[in-house]
Design a protein around this motif. Structure first.
Motif, mmCIF file in Angstrom:
data_model
loop_
_atom_site.group_PDB
_atom_site.id
_atom_site.type_symbol
_atom_site.label_atom_id
_atom_site.label_comp_id
_atom_site.label_asym_id
_atom_site.label_seq_id
_atom_site.Cartn_x
_atom_site.Cartn_y
_atom_site.Cartn_z
ATOM 1 N N MET A 138 2.544 1.050 10.415
ATOM 2 C CA MET A 138 1.509 1.567 9.526
ATOM 3 C C MET A 138 0.811 0.435 8.756
ATOM 4 O O MET A 138 -0.297 0.632 8.251
ATOM 5 C CB MET A 138 2.073 2.625 8.578
ATOM 6 C CG MET A 138 2.702 3.818 9.303
ATOM 7 S SD MET A 138 1.787 4.400 10.771
ATOM 8 C CE MET A 138 0.463 5.295 9.969
ATOM 9 N N VAL A 139 1.450 -0.700 8.682
ATOM 10 C CA VAL A 139 0.761 -1.887 8.148
ATOM 11 C C VAL A 139 -0.281 -2.357 9.166
ATOM 12 O O VAL A 139 -1.408 -2.716 8.797
ATOM 13 C CB VAL A 139 1.778 -2.994 7.815
ATOM 14 C CG1 VAL A 139 1.094 -4.326 7.558
ATOM 15 C CG2 VAL A 139 2.619 -2.575 6.615
ATOM 16 N N ALA A 142 -3.130 -0.008 8.856
ATOM 17 C CA ALA A 142 -3.920 -0.302 7.653
ATOM 18 C C ALA A 142 -4.863 -1.470 7.919
ATOM 19 O O ALA A 142 -6.063 -1.420 7.620
ATOM 20 C CB ALA A 142 -2.977 -0.627 6.490
ATOM 21 N N SER A 260 4.843 -2.203 -2.266
ATOM 22 C CA SER A 260 3.765 -1.273 -1.927
ATOM 23 C C SER A 260 2.429 -1.969 -2.054
ATOM 24 O O SER A 260 2.298 -2.994 -2.726
ATOM 25 C CB SER A 260 3.787 -0.039 -2.826
ATOM 26 O OG SER A 260 3.295 -0.354 -4.105
ATOM 27 N N TRP A 272 0.220 2.242 0.978
ATOM 28 C CA TRP A 272 1.404 2.171 1.840
ATOM 29 C C TRP A 272 2.592 1.706 1.014
ATOM 30 O O TRP A 272 2.463 0.839 0.156
ATOM 31 C CB TRP A 272 1.168 1.215 3.012
ATOM 32 C CG TRP A 272 2.356 1.090 3.917
ATOM 33 C CD1 TRP A 272 2.744 1.973 4.882
ATOM 34 C CD2 TRP A 272 3.330 0.036 3.928
ATOM 35 N NE1 TRP A 272 3.885 1.526 5.499
ATOM 36 C CE2 TRP A 272 4.268 0.346 4.941
ATOM 37 C CE3 TRP A 272 3.493 -1.137 3.198
ATOM 38 C CZ2 TRP A 272 5.362 -0.480 5.225
ATOM 39 C CZ3 TRP A 272 4.576 -1.960 3.467
ATOM 40 C CH2 TRP A 272 5.504 -1.635 4.483
ATOM 41 N N ARG A 273 3.737 2.275 1.289
ATOM 42 C CA ARG A 273 4.936 1.958 0.531
ATOM 43 C C ARG A 273 6.081 1.702 1.498
ATOM 44 O O ARG A 273 6.385 2.567 2.328
ATOM 45 C CB ARG A 273 5.281 3.148 -0.377
ATOM 46 C CG ARG A 273 6.161 2.793 -1.539
ATOM 47 C CD ARG A 273 6.117 3.877 -2.607
ATOM 48 N NE ARG A 273 6.993 4.963 -2.265
ATOM 49 C CZ ARG A 273 8.320 4.975 -2.529
ATOM 50 N NH1 ARG A 273 8.879 3.976 -3.172
ATOM 51 N NH2 ARG A 273 9.051 5.985 -2.180
ATOM 52 N N GLN A 274 6.683 0.558 1.374
ATOM 53 C CA GLN A 274 7.704 0.140 2.322
ATOM 54 C C GLN A 274 8.883 1.074 2.394
ATOM 55 O O GLN A 274 9.507 1.216 3.448
ATOM 56 C CB GLN A 274 8.179 -1.277 1.962
ATOM 57 C CG GLN A 274 9.032 -1.937 3.026
ATOM 58 C CD GLN A 274 10.538 -1.721 2.880
ATOM 59 O OE1 GLN A 274 11.231 -1.756 3.863
ATOM 60 N NE2 GLN A 274 11.045 -1.486 1.689
ATOM 61 N N PRO A 277 8.064 4.066 5.056
ATOM 62 C CA PRO A 277 7.088 3.249 5.783
ATOM 63 C C PRO A 277 6.321 3.960 6.871
ATOM 64 O O PRO A 277 5.344 3.406 7.369
ATOM 65 C CB PRO A 277 7.959 2.148 6.390
ATOM 66 C CG PRO A 277 9.276 2.795 6.602
ATOM 67 C CD PRO A 277 9.446 3.744 5.437
ATOM 68 N N SER A 279 4.490 6.611 6.721
ATOM 69 C CA SER A 279 3.281 7.295 6.272
ATOM 70 C C SER A 279 2.296 6.276 5.709
ATOM 71 O O SER A 279 2.699 5.338 5.026
ATOM 72 C CB SER A 279 3.613 8.313 5.172
ATOM 73 O OG SER A 279 4.391 9.372 5.694
ATOM 74 N N LEU A 280 1.051 6.499 5.998
ATOM 75 C CA LEU A 280 -0.022 5.700 5.401
ATOM 76 C C LEU A 280 -1.006 6.678 4.784
ATOM 77 O O LEU A 280 -1.620 7.484 5.498
ATOM 78 C CB LEU A 280 -0.734 4.858 6.471
ATOM 79 C CG LEU A 280 -1.953 4.070 5.986
ATOM 80 C CD1 LEU A 280 -1.540 2.934 5.062
ATOM 81 C CD2 LEU A 280 -2.723 3.504 7.180
#
Lengths: 379, 379, 379, 379
Positions: A138-139, A142, A260, A272-274, A277, A279-280
């Motif tokens: 998801m990173v 992003a 995050s 985004w929150r590690q 992870p 979900s974005l």
């Protein structure tokens, strides 16, 4: 793969091994697991390696492995020692023709980082810096969405990395992880800024594609008796017009590993929150918030390339780590076959990221000591 | 209650009326709802007021109401005009013996705020500043837990207030709310810092009991063509040892009204978010995270005093607003009966908070223009 | 408005008053607040009513109010007594030309409900049944999206209402709310099924537009010594092809008031939870999950009609309740002005919903006692 | 480990391999990856196995491996074929002295399951059934807390498993996963109930320690043209007094893999959701909700035994799967060393769980066809 460091009891060494093993592309074939030959031997035995491939120290390993026939020797070293012990084995490996995977921050000093970068350039070998969080699908998503311009020009970046595990002076109470990380002779000139600040800075630059240009930092040692910074925050200005805030602290009591990032452009933003992870969150000015999910067919090719399971089967930290190893291995395989990897799919943090990370440490520590508001980001 | 401003179409006036009406303690008995006598009259009619109590302007209202017998006239005025039109009616009301409820920021300039504070001191009348968010029960609970020392000494405070509604130049497209808030002749020397930065600063000081001592700010106007700041962030140092970060922006595209605060002490921390206000997350170093919930019997007396419904029946923004009015009314009732209210239960932001708010605006704007890292917080 | 029941200490009476007062459309003008004339008098005084409009009992109130000039008397009664005391005042009010707002379940027996329905039909008067949860804007949005066919044909409905407040035998420990709700002479033939099961069933039918056709229930009294059901679940079949599950329990220890519903059609689904009522999650087969938010401009007209504040300023339970009163008042106003309200915007649960609710109680209790799998839903 | 099934393109085979590899305890040494010898060969090559250990079919594999010296041959087989092809290789492996890891549901029929159980008993060999979700650390923690009696007597169990991936007739559009799962000749007498209903039932029994005693089910085929059930729900009664609901559906359009469970006792309850598996919510009647987190030192020994990373470094589906393999391997190692594993730490679903799973399928399908409300759970 040959491992340097990561003997019994080490946290990150075990993670590297699990990550490297995950996709069946990499085999741990040898190691110098400790600066104590006995510990190295015991670790190698526990890991099921043949005695002949467990070495008393990294110099011996590199020397001996080089003597093995090409189809038997390790292809690369993975360096998972504390910061002060990164440079020497990395340089020696490169000088002897071995590719390198290396923990962040890349070196002890910026100067060492520059030398490694020069050596990588000179040799053409691969170096992968394990900024784990850049491995999450998801990173990648992003980064892709920002790159595609879906949010318009990026204006704001808030990245934060609160941890609580150094809320007490645990380095004096037998916590080995805490001990070296707060020791300037082992960690370098920064504590929290090196350990987690570099992750936060890398993530911000990775997702936005913008580089930090100047910063204004408040760097502190909150816990009395500690030898390095354990807390900091900085105002940021980026080179293509964004601005923002970076927070990195290890004294936010009760926090786990709560990295995050939020990025906002003209038309919307993302979050985004590690710790969750897969979900974005994507925000829009004029339509409902969206939640993109790992494993879904609507993701970008680069995000899907970094997923292993269908949506709803959560992947985590080890899988993100494994994505670095997999992408490194795929790049290496391509090279060995004389092919080019598809860099729109296959990427990993490299030696230039490592140099920027070391520069980040220098610059943020300098800003923390400065009375001027802004400190230019110099490399 | 007599209302000044808040005529038809105004957002915050309607909220004040709903909030004041909620608990059956306050009755809207008169008003000067607009600087246009016709609009005032029409608004009063719509609100069901007798014609005789709808006034063409606030001066007439104060003058006429004063002439009514004590048991018939309004007890206090509620001032819900734009910032530039706060001071005059407030001063006139106080001079004529009326208590005051007033929107934040309290005045147009710090100097006006100082004068109001002096007048309040001189007259002994009540002034309630509507920092809405201080009315939420879980904010009271947060303040209570910090005050009780449950987290040990407070070290870190992160408060942020991202909105997205000014991501475009909507003041030029007929948005009345945007128009006055971005107009220096109506809003004052600050835009976002006055509108929402003051809320964030107040919340941080209210919960921690610590005062901002110095700050280092990056204040920007992100949207081209805008006349005031729409974005900012500041590093903070507090007077009892805490430090932190304040973020306030109105260009975080896609964000609604996402005020949140996190506070960490030596042993744990807390996290509260206005958009889900009935939960307070409490983190501990060595035990599970807790979620305190509005309406639960285990809350502190002050939190429960500010709840109306059992747990699981959510209360929101209007109820928080109503808590300010209720606490103001209870204090006024107590005073009228010659009693003292229980200030451990019944509190509301007052004129001193208003002075600090105006000082916050001055100081953060000054810091934004300064090349020095730190600007002392001066009043 | 004249209130019947809801004297000092009553929970739901106070909620009704706050809800009715919120929008300035309704004034509490009289009441018979208790079956004890003294308590009624004291309650009326506390509420600031003139002594002449506080009545010793509902019969006197209806009789006396009827004698007042039309422009002075109450327009409608609001009945907030326990279930067994709903029918008589409602019938008397209708017979005397007063509109009615009434708590759910509408009556003590299905037969009473049928009689009320007939009387409403006969008189043409309005009756509003306070199924609070149908007043939430995001419930309106959910209903709208289903109605528009966005999800295709609806296949599955899961509605659940877990509470924990009756986990112990609190009716024997002085809990007045628990006492009458678990007493068959006051509550009727059902406990949990009447108190919260009816809410769940109404919500399911309201959002989907489908009616329960048959059901298979497991109804239990979990806490020893209790006189009525405190727990139940049922398999459901609806009249237009959907099926699902209804859960209602008051012994889910630790749960607050956790009503939620999920509805799935051929192309996607939705999920709403009362405890965070300002978000509506919308799932799609082939695109990212969306989160619709109260107060946002992209909502349907009917959802926006039921919002008071901009997005991010949470509204809650009292506001949902107030929407029922507001829509009732707008309908009444329209009627008094000889107009038709816009029923695509202005709606409230009515006497037919009340009949279905009473039938639901009968049918689910009957199913609970039956050895057959399916019990037809009979009215 | 020798693998049966799981050739190129298979989903679950790859997961098994990653899971088995994760902790360095298990090596894939041979396989019969497909019922096509060519595909098996190609798969083995891709996986880097020596040609001699890649077999054309499972019979050859078991026969040949048995002939190898004990220190060279596989210790156990892992069977990852579709349901109809579980029994034969499992039985043959057991008869030839190999331990077995096997996908759920264990067999094609209950009768086969009984035979396998008898064979396991007879041979004393190990059989691990891969009910993945029982491998999550927070599931272990949930089970532990229930077992310790922290919630008092368990009263309610709600378990649900909504998926959306079979919302359309995808088995007719080339989806291989869908094709065999909806084919009675490959999947058995149940579709959704076998594929995911068995997971839900196992999870409920595993956490509560109670066994389903009777059930009342509504089993449907929602998508026209499908040959097996794709949807169902059941009322449940357990053998020690609990009751509850089980939902399993594959037509909840938009849902991913949303297995969740809630369990309530006299004093509180717990809630766990597979898609965010590192948190366990714990509710109490009279104190704040708690959130237990994977990797935290306060967890039970059995939960911590099943964690690999510190809190805040999320583990996921593959790690849960790997816990089954690790616990199986540790048990096998212990046995090979003549030791007893610590079963309070090291556990995995076994052949008895497999028999119960097949009985669950029989019973729930029978109940679905029955007009009686309750069907006794028979084995």
């Amino acid at each position: 793969m040959g491992m340097i460091g990561g003997g019994m009891g080490a946290f990150i060494g075990a993670v590297h091994r699990k990550a490297a093993a995950m996709d069946g592309l990499i085999e741990l074939s040898c190691g110098a697991f400790s600066n104590s030959p006995e510990k190295s031997k015991a670790s190698g035995k526990e890991l099921g390696l043949p005695e002949s491939r467990v070495y008393p120290d990294f110099r011996t390993m590199i020397e001996q492995e080089k003597k093995l026939p090409a189809d038997q020797r390790m292809h690369f070293v993975s360096i998972v020692t504390p910061n002060f012990a990164h440079f020497e084995p990395a340089m020696l490996a490169l000088e002897n023709g071995f590719h390198v995977v290396i923990e962040k921050p890349m070196t002890f000093t910026l100067e060492e980082a520059r030398q490694l970068a020069a050596k990588v350039k000179e040799t053409g070998l691969l170096l992968c810096l394990t900024h784990t969080y850049a491995g999450y699908p998801m990173v990648k998503q992003a980064r892709y969405m920002v790159e595609q311009g879906l949010f318009g020009k990026i204006r704001k970046v808030y990245v934060e990395y609160p941890q609580g595990w150094l809320s007490e002076l645990s380095e004096k109470e037998g916590n080995a992880q805490a001990a070296w990380r707060t020791d300037p002779t082992k960690s370098g000139k920064a504590g929290a800024m090196g350990d987690i600040g570099t992750h936060a800075a890398h993530l911000a630059e990775y997702i936005t594609g913008q580089k930090i240009q100047k910063l204004s930092a408040d760097i502190q040692t909150i816990v009395p008796g500690r030898a390095l910074d354990d807390d900091g925050a900085a105002l940021l200005r980026f080179d293509s017009g964004a601005s923002g805030v970076l927070i990195a602290t290890q004294v936010a009591a009760g926090e786990e590993n709560n990295l995050s990032i939020r990025v906002y452009g003209e038309k919307g933003g993302l979050s985004w929150r590690q710790m969750e992870p897969n979900s974005l969150e994507v925000l829009w000015q004029d339509k409902p918030k969206e939640v993109y999910r790992a494993g879904q067919g609507y993701l970008s090719p680069v995000a899907l390339h970094n997923c292993r399971t269908p949506a709803g089967h959560p992947e985590g930290y080890i899988e993100a780590f494994a994505n670095l190893y997999r992408n490194f291995a795929l790049t290496l395989q391509a090279r060995l076959s004389g092919e080019e990897p598809d860099t729109t799919l296959v990427d990993f943090p490299d030696v230039e990221d490592g140099v920027r990370g070391m520069a980040f440490i220098d610059n943020i520590i300098a800003s923390g000591k400065s009375d001027s508001k802004w400190t230019d980001f110099k490399i």
